[in-house]
Write a protein that holds these residues in place. Structure first.
Motif, mmCIF file in Angstrom:
data_model
loop_
_atom_site.group_PDB
_atom_site.id
_atom_site.type_symbol
_atom_site.label_atom_id
_atom_site.label_comp_id
_atom_site.label_asym_id
_atom_site.label_seq_id
_atom_site.Cartn_x
_atom_site.Cartn_y
_atom_site.Cartn_z
ATOM 1 N N GLU A 625 33.079 -16.311 40.403
ATOM 2 C CA GLU A 625 32.914 -15.001 41.014
ATOM 3 C C GLU A 625 31.666 -15.023 41.881
ATOM 4 O OE1 GLU A 625 30.396 -12.435 37.741
ATOM 5 O OE2 GLU A 625 32.581 -12.230 37.767
ATOM 6 N N PRO A 626 31.543 -14.097 42.832
ATOM 7 C CA PRO A 626 30.400 -14.094 43.739
ATOM 8 C C PRO A 626 29.074 -13.852 43.012
ATOM 9 C CG PRO A 626 32.194 -12.754 44.609
ATOM 10 C CD PRO A 626 32.551 -13.073 43.191
ATOM 11 N N LEU A 627 28.026 -14.441 43.560
ATOM 12 C CA LEU A 627 26.657 -14.224 43.087
ATOM 13 C C LEU A 627 25.903 -13.556 44.226
ATOM 14 C CD1 LEU A 627 24.314 -14.677 41.066
ATOM 15 C CD2 LEU A 627 23.963 -16.915 42.139
ATOM 16 N N ILE A 628 25.566 -12.280 44.041
ATOM 17 C CA ILE A 628 24.948 -11.490 45.101
ATOM 18 C C ILE A 628 23.529 -11.100 44.668
ATOM 19 C CG2 ILE A 628 25.197 -9.521 46.640
ATOM 20 C CD1 ILE A 628 27.555 -11.518 46.698
ATOM 21 N N VAL A 629 22.551 -11.486 45.481
ATOM 22 C CA VAL A 629 21.140 -11.230 45.170
ATOM 23 C C VAL A 629 20.523 -10.415 46.299
ATOM 24 C CG1 VAL A 629 18.876 -12.298 44.819
ATOM 25 C CG2 VAL A 629 20.927 -13.345 43.820
ATOM 26 N N ILE A 684 24.327 -20.087 39.634
ATOM 27 C CA ILE A 684 24.673 -20.420 41.020
ATOM 28 C C ILE A 684 25.740 -21.515 41.121
ATOM 29 C CG2 ILE A 684 22.856 -22.167 41.344
ATOM 30 C CD1 ILE A 684 22.414 -20.909 44.156
ATOM 31 N N ASN A 685 25.741 -22.463 40.198
ATOM 32 C CA ASN A 685 26.705 -23.561 40.302
ATOM 33 C C ASN A 685 28.145 -23.120 40.089
ATOM 34 O OD1 ASN A 685 24.875 -25.587 40.925
ATOM 35 N ND2 ASN A 685 24.516 -26.138 38.786
ATOM 36 N N ASP A 686 28.336 -22.008 39.378
ATOM 37 C CA ASP A 686 29.684 -21.534 39.083
ATOM 38 C C ASP A 686 30.119 -20.384 39.980
ATOM 39 O OD1 ASP A 686 29.933 -23.368 36.992
ATOM 40 O OD2 ASP A 686 28.959 -22.001 35.574
ATOM 41 N N ALA A 687 29.346 -20.084 41.023
ATOM 42 C CA ALA A 687 29.672 -18.946 41.893
ATOM 43 C C ALA A 687 30.655 -19.354 42.978
ATOM 44 C CB ALA A 687 28.395 -18.392 42.517
ATOM 45 N N ASN A 735 18.323 -31.590 44.542
ATOM 46 C CA ASN A 735 18.293 -32.481 43.381
ATOM 47 C C ASN A 735 18.936 -31.906 42.135
ATOM 48 O OD1 ASN A 735 16.911 -34.454 44.804
ATOM 49 N ND2 ASN A 735 14.924 -33.621 44.284
ATOM 50 N N GLU A 736 18.970 -30.573 41.996
ATOM 51 C CA GLU A 736 19.368 -29.964 40.731
ATOM 52 C C GLU A 736 20.705 -29.230 40.779
ATOM 53 O OE1 GLU A 736 16.215 -27.474 39.300
ATOM 54 O OE2 GLU A 736 14.656 -28.966 39.761
ATOM 55 N N LEU A 737 21.143 -28.816 41.977
ATOM 56 C CA LEU A 737 22.346 -27.991 42.033
ATOM 57 C C LEU A 737 23.588 -28.818 42.334
ATOM 58 C CD1 LEU A 737 21.090 -24.812 43.941
ATOM 59 C CD2 LEU A 737 20.944 -25.376 41.503
ATOM 60 N N ASN A 738 24.714 -28.341 41.797
ATOM 61 C CA ASN A 738 26.018 -28.929 42.085
ATOM 62 C C ASN A 738 26.969 -27.769 42.346
ATOM 63 O OD1 ASN A 738 28.192 -30.634 42.345
ATOM 64 N ND2 ASN A 738 28.468 -30.914 40.137
ATOM 65 N N LEU A 739 26.972 -27.302 43.580
ATOM 66 C CA LEU A 739 27.625 -26.043 43.921
ATOM 67 C C LEU A 739 29.135 -26.184 44.026
ATOM 68 C CD1 LEU A 739 25.185 -24.809 46.719
ATOM 69 C CD2 LEU A 739 25.179 -24.168 44.312
ATOM 70 N N THR A 740 29.818 -25.115 43.622
ATOM 71 C CA THR A 740 31.258 -24.985 43.877
ATOM 72 C C THR A 740 31.525 -23.794 44.782
ATOM 73 O OG1 THR A 740 31.549 -23.635 41.886
ATOM 74 C CG2 THR A 740 31.843 -26.027 41.665
ATOM 75 N N GLY A 772 26.735 -29.103 47.897
ATOM 76 C CA GLY A 772 28.151 -28.917 47.627
ATOM 77 C C GLY A 772 28.890 -27.823 48.347
ATOM 78 N N THR A 773 28.185 -26.909 49.031
ATOM 79 C CA THR A 773 28.934 -25.850 49.724
ATOM 80 C C THR A 773 29.432 -26.359 51.070
ATOM 81 O OG1 THR A 773 28.868 -23.575 50.537
ATOM 82 C CG2 THR A 773 26.868 -24.876 50.815
ATOM 83 N N PRO A 774 30.675 -26.046 51.449
ATOM 84 C CA PRO A 774 31.167 -26.506 52.750
ATOM 85 C C PRO A 774 30.688 -25.646 53.913
ATOM 86 C CG PRO A 774 32.908 -25.349 51.583
ATOM 87 C CD PRO A 774 31.759 -25.440 50.635
ATOM 88 N N SER A 775 30.173 -24.428 53.632
ATOM 89 C CA SER A 775 29.759 -23.518 54.696
ATOM 90 C C SER A 775 28.465 -22.823 54.298
ATOM 91 C CB SER A 775 30.825 -22.449 54.961
ATOM 92 O OG SER A 775 32.115 -23.012 55.132
ATOM 93 N N VAL A 776 27.542 -22.734 55.233
ATOM 94 C CA VAL A 776 26.308 -22.000 54.985
ATOM 95 C C VAL A 776 25.984 -21.163 56.220
ATOM 96 C CG1 VAL A 776 24.862 -23.942 55.717
ATOM 97 C CG2 VAL A 776 23.891 -22.175 54.269
#
Length: 836
Positions: A625-629, A684-687, A735-740, A772-776
């Protein structure tokens, strides 16, 4: 400690010299004790052979030295004197390094070290590790070299006080050389300065000669020629005091390069010939290569191309004998340049292609930071080959080379962190198919396939230096020409060449003036962006000038349908150009006629598409699900003007923005203290989508703390003191994140900026893509709070209506500009990577 590494035209890397003599000078006194210990004819014979090897070594007869030491080693084995075996093997390592046989040096170092360890000889262990590091560097294995020097420094702590300082100084000098070879010049200078201080305290003249010389090289690499010359003169004075011909020769050769750079060609030629004579007399092949090449450079500046090419060929012949990929690449590059100037394009192309094969072989053992720096020192060879191909009207091969010289380190990261790759293509060197995580260069067929898969028009820019002849290391120089390729989904490739100045205004200056007029901010404080309001007329003028330079030449081949995607592949300062805001003569913005996004390279674009496909075919989408900050409780930063810690300002607009977006996506926004650094890292990794509406800090992050250099940037979050400071840094992301997450939106100031390198912009955007994100979605300047909130809210509304990411951004810009017409209010954001 390594002495003076010559710098040549288009410096490929800094080169080893007679440095092995310095690190191993301490072997000699220890070995002579062997005569006193000799109790038999066999022992005396072994010592004689060893001493004979030393005599050959002193006179640079390295192969003869190896022959004597091989015999001595056999006798010491027969005598069960394994400590003597270790010393002998160590000296064999030194000779292998001297003649460029780095693999043999590495192979012999391991048994030598184990025997020294068994004998509990710490001094000998330090010597072996230092030489092993030199061998690794000579073989282009920089990461292993640095790791080996670190091991040596740990061993140095165990030495007696009379040896500790001098060995510490010498190992630091070797590490400084490796940093310099990687293009990490600031780190190199700091390491040299530390070594210099130790050498001065203990009156280590040998160490001072080396360190002053290496400081001179590195200062030259960053364009500080006066400081370079000052250090060389100190080194030369001390080398003459020691009556050390090799050191004198290296200093003279490098001083010759300085004089050439400063335009004093007669003095440059005189110093170069003096260096060459000493190198020939002393049989120093590395220095012969460097001196021959340097003299060729001088003749090329004297417009005596025939003479220059002759010296380049002599240098290349010597380099081939040494089997040193860096030195060979340098020699091939400079010969290629001479042939290019002579109009011999076919032969120039052959040599430059070979140079690139050697450069590619150096990239297999580096971490990301070192890979970036190494690529940064090599970009001119790729650029020169590109120019040679363009001169022959080989535009598609020139595009292949343009791609090969950009964003390769990022592609390596993407390939190594995912289960896919674009293709498995034959190696350019040996024809083997590789499964290596090191990225392979794209063929023109690969490039056309990516345009077809994206159903987009790809526009790649390459900047051609005005006078690269005097440019070293990271000093790019002015840009004289822009090469532009337009790749269509149907496989058609158009090429254009465009002058890179408007009314004598250089491209970099024009981009900077444009950004100044749009409200550039060093604070990266989203809430304070209004403090630098632009003159709209001046802004429009600069945007039109950039349109004339970058878009007008290709306007007729861009798609007429405004919904068709156009992906811009910038280079260097062009990464900071707001393509949507470029204006034609009538005042029409590019975004009004085209749907645009950017990518660091075509290869990266292909990899982000593969990542998108990977995410869409997994079950991850079932629970993400989205992570909105928005507007977290702000952390404190150091105020440089006062020296005090200051809390970042709150962002009411960001809070409104995050709340509205969260409601539209059916989730709760993390606001204030809820948006803590730890909570964000946990989620963040599961967002599925990450939206961060907060402050961005461009240069935050101490490499000593993060362990990564050249990764600037941080996102402000609520601190969890004392454990966490509230900043999610580029290094932590990498170094620490593995984004989906399918999309990361950095709704903050200057999040698309960073350090410009040969690998593109090194900062937050790159770290998120690598994670790991395809778009930023990032910003190019200090964005105003309220208009940004409007733009972002509309962006998500458009995606909810069924638009893809880039279409949604275009519509959001078109709608926002109606209420906020100044482009600084709506044009800062750019989508990098995957459009869908």
């Amino acid at each position: 400690m390594a002495v003076f590494k010559s710098f040549q035209f288009f410096s490929i890397a800094l080169l080893l010299s007679s440095s092995f003599q310095l690190l191993n000078v301490f072997f000699f006194s220890g070995v002579r004790l062997g005569y006193a210990r000799a109790e038999s004819i066999e022992q005396f014979s072994a010592v004689q052979l060893f001493e004979k090897g030393l005599e050959h070594y002193r006179h640079n007869r390295f192969r003869e030295a190896l022959a004597s030491w091989r015999q001595a080693r056999i006798k010491y084995y027969e005598l069960n004197d394994y400590h003597a075996v270790s010393v002998t093997l160590s000296m064999m390592v030194v000779s292998h390094i001297a003649i460029g046989e780095y693999s043999e040096a590495i192979q012999r170092s391991e048994p030598a070290f184990q025997l020294a360890k068994n004998a509990q000889d710490i001094d000998l262990q330090v010597q072996i590790l230092g030489n092993l590091g030199i061998a690794y560097e000579g073989a282009g294995q920089y990461a292993l070299a640095l790791n080996t020097y670190q091991q040596a420094l740990e061993k140095v702590k165990l030495l007696s006080e009379d040896l500790k300082s001098i060995k510490h100084s010498h190992i630091l000098g070797l590490a400084g050389n490796t940093y310099s070879s990687l293009g990490k010049y600031e780190q190199s200078i700091a390491t040299y300065q530390e070594s210099l201080e130790i050498s001065e305290n203990i009156n280590d003249t040998i160490g001072l000669v080396a360190t002053y010389g290496n400081l001179g090289v590195t200062y030259f690499q960053i364009g500080e020629t006066n400081l370079a010359l000052e250090n060389f003169k100190k080194s030369l004075h001390l080398a003459k005091m020691l009556d050390n011909p090799p050191d004198i020769a290296y200093v003279l050769n490098n001083m010759s390069s300085i004089y050439r750079n400063q335009g004093d060609l007669p003095l440059a030629l005189e110093s170069g010939y003096q260096s060459l004579e000493i190198a020939k007399a002393g049989a120093i092949p590395e220095l012969e290569v460097e001196a021959l090449t340097n003299i060729g450079l001088i003749y090329e500046e004297l417009d005596d191309i025939r003479q220059a090419i002759d010296y380049y060929r002599q240098g290349l012949a010597k380099a081939h004998l040494l089997q040193n990929p860096e030195m060979t690449a340098m020699a091939l590059n400079n010969l290629g340049h001479g042939l290019y100037n002579a109009g011999n394009l076919t032969e120039a192309e052959t040599h430059l292609q070979e140079a690139i094969e050697h450069l590619e072989s150096l990239r297999t053992s580096l971490n990301d930071s070192h890979n970036i720096s190494l690529l940064d020192t090599q970009i001119f060879t790729y650029n020169l080959l590109q120019q040679v191909l363009v001169a022959q009207e080989d535009y598609e091969p020139a595009l292949e080379i343009s791609e090969a010289g950009r964003a390769r380190a990022l592609a390596d990261l993407l390939k190594s962190r995912t289960a896919f790759s674009i293709s498995r293509t034959p190696s350019a060197v040996n024809g083997a198919v590789s499964d290596s995580p090191v990225s392979e260069t794209l063929s023109i067929e690969n490039i056309k396939a990516i345009a077809r898969e994206q159903n987009a028009v790809l526009v790649e820019y390459a900047l051609v230096p005005e006078d690269a002849f005097r440019v070293q290391g990271r000093q790019r120089g002015n840009v004289s020409e822009i090469h532009i390729w337009v790749v269509h989904p149907n496989g058609i490739v158009n090429f254009y060449s465009q002058p890179a100045n408007i009314q004598a205004l250089q491209l970099k200056e024009l981009v900077n003036q444009m950004r100044d007029s749009l409200g550039r901010s060093q604070s990266l404080d989203r809430g304070l962006a209004n403090a630098n309001l632009a003159n709209s007329l001046k802004t429009s003028e600069k945007l039109k000038e950039l349109y004339t330079m970058l878009i007008a030449p290709i306007k007729d081949v861009l798609p007429s349908d405004p919904e068709r995607k156009v992906v811009f592949i910038p280079q260097e300062e062009l990464f900071f150009v707001p393509f949507p805001a470029l204006q034609d003569e009538s005042g029409t913005y590019l975004i009004e006629e085209h749907t645009v996004l950017t990518a660091p390279s075509i290869q990266t674009l292909g990899l982000t598409r593969k990542k998108k496909e990977f995410l869409s075919t997994t079950s991850l989408q079932d629970f993400r699900e989205p992570l909105i900050v928005g507007n977290p409780d702000m952390p404190e930063v150091l105020n440089l003007s006062t020296g005090n810690m200051t809390k970042l300002s709150t962002l009411p607009g960001a809070e409104i923005e995050a709340s509205a977006i969260a409601i539209s996506l059916g989730v709760d926004a993390l606001i204030g203290s809820a948006a803590s650094e730890q909570v964000i890292k946990d989620r963040i990794n599961d967002a599925s989508i990450v939206h961060l509406a907060t402050h961005g800090l461009l240069e935050y992050g101490n490499p000593e703390d993060t362990g990564i250099s050249d990764s600037p940037g941080a996102i402000a979050l609520a601190p969890n003191l004392p454990e966490q400071d509230g900043f999610l840094t580029s290094a932590e992301i990498l170094n620490e994140l593995n984004l989906t997450a399918d999309l990361v939106v950095l709704s903050a100031c200057d999040t698309g900026r960073g350090n410009i390198t040969g690998d593109g912009v090194i900062g937050l955007a790159r770290s998120f893509i690598a994670a790991g994100t395809p778009s930023v979605l990032v910003s190019l300047w200090a964005v105003p709070d309220s208009p940004t909130a409007d733009l972002m809210t509309e962006f998500y509304a458009q995606m909810k209506y069924g638009q893809n990411k880039v279409q949604a951004l275009r519509q959001a810009m078109l709608i926002t500009m109606k209420s906020h017409p100044d482009p600084r209010d709506w044009a800062a954001f750019t989508l990098i990577g995957e459009a869908d």
